[in-house]
Design a protein around this motif. Structure first.
Motif, PDB file in Angstrom:
ATOM      1  N   SER A  66       0.836  -1.194   0.000  1.00  0.00           N
ATOM      2  CA  SER A  66       0.000   0.000   0.000  1.00  0.00           C
ATOM      3  C   SER A  66       0.875   1.250   0.000  1.00  0.00           C
ATOM      4  O   SER A  66       1.947   1.277   0.608  1.00  0.00           O
ATOM      5  N   ALA A  67       0.391   2.270  -0.698  1.00  0.00           N
ATOM      6  CA  ALA A  67       1.097   3.549  -0.747  1.00  0.00           C
ATOM      7  C   ALA A  67       0.975   4.238   0.606  1.00  0.00           C
ATOM      8  O   ALA A  67      -0.093   4.243   1.221  1.00  0.00           O
ATOM      9  N   THR A  68       2.077   4.783   1.072  1.00  0.00           N
ATOM     10  CA  THR A  68       2.095   5.549   2.314  1.00  0.00           C
ATOM     11  C   THR A  68       2.801   6.867   2.036  1.00  0.00           C
ATOM     12  O   THR A  68       3.378   7.056   0.967  1.00  0.00           O
ATOM     13  N   GLU A  69       2.749   7.749   2.977  1.00  0.00           N
ATOM     14  CA  GLU A  69       3.455   9.009   2.814  1.00  0.00           C
ATOM     15  C   GLU A  69       4.958   8.732   2.762  1.00  0.00           C
ATOM     16  O   GLU A  69       5.536   8.221   3.709  1.00  0.00           O
ATOM     17  N   GLY A  70       5.547   8.989   1.630  1.00  0.00           N
ATOM     18  CA  GLY A  70       6.989   8.781   1.491  1.00  0.00           C
ATOM     19  C   GLY A  70       7.405   7.399   1.039  1.00  0.00           C
ATOM     20  O   GLY A  70       8.585   7.075   1.087  1.00  0.00           O
ATOM     21  N   ARG A  73       4.304   0.420   1.850  1.00  0.00           N
ATOM     22  CA  ARG A  73       4.360  -0.521   2.964  1.00  0.00           C
ATOM     23  C   ARG A  73       3.959  -1.903   2.484  1.00  0.00           C
ATOM     24  O   ARG A  73       2.889  -2.085   1.908  1.00  0.00           O
TER      25      ARG A  73
END
Length: 96
Positions: A66-70, A73
């Motif tokens: 999953s996309a996370t800030e920066g 994950r």
């Protein structure tokens, strides 16, 4: 019959304190952030291969990137048929 007193062998310098693997923990969980999706996918591929190299019966793998800030994950659960395989797998995943 359970013996509450550990069995000691003086000749071989060992002490039997019972089994630490009771087959109750079959799942290894992996959770790590990576800078890019490609790195997360490469890590999942390595982990999957390690699981396949370890398993005697098919390991059940559930994963998500999953996309996370920066970054991205990677979370994954690897469910093995016995606890010894789970421990062997976990020992081999420290560097991934």
């Amino acid at each position: 019959m359970k013996n509450d007193k550990p069995v000691e062998c003086v000749g071989c310098n060992t002490l039997d304190v019972g089994s630490i693997l009771d087959n109750s923990d079959l799942k290894a969980t992996f959770d790590k952030a990576y800078p890019t999706r490609a790195e997360a996918e490469a890590a999942l591929a390595k982990l999957t291969q390690k699981a396949r190299d370890t398993e005697t019966e098919p390991c059940q793998i559930q994963s998500e990137i999953s996309a996370t800030e920066g970054g991205f994950r990677l979370t994954a659960d690897f469910t093995f048929s016995c606890q010894a395989e789970c421990v062997i797998f976990q020992l081999g995943t420290r560097a991934v």
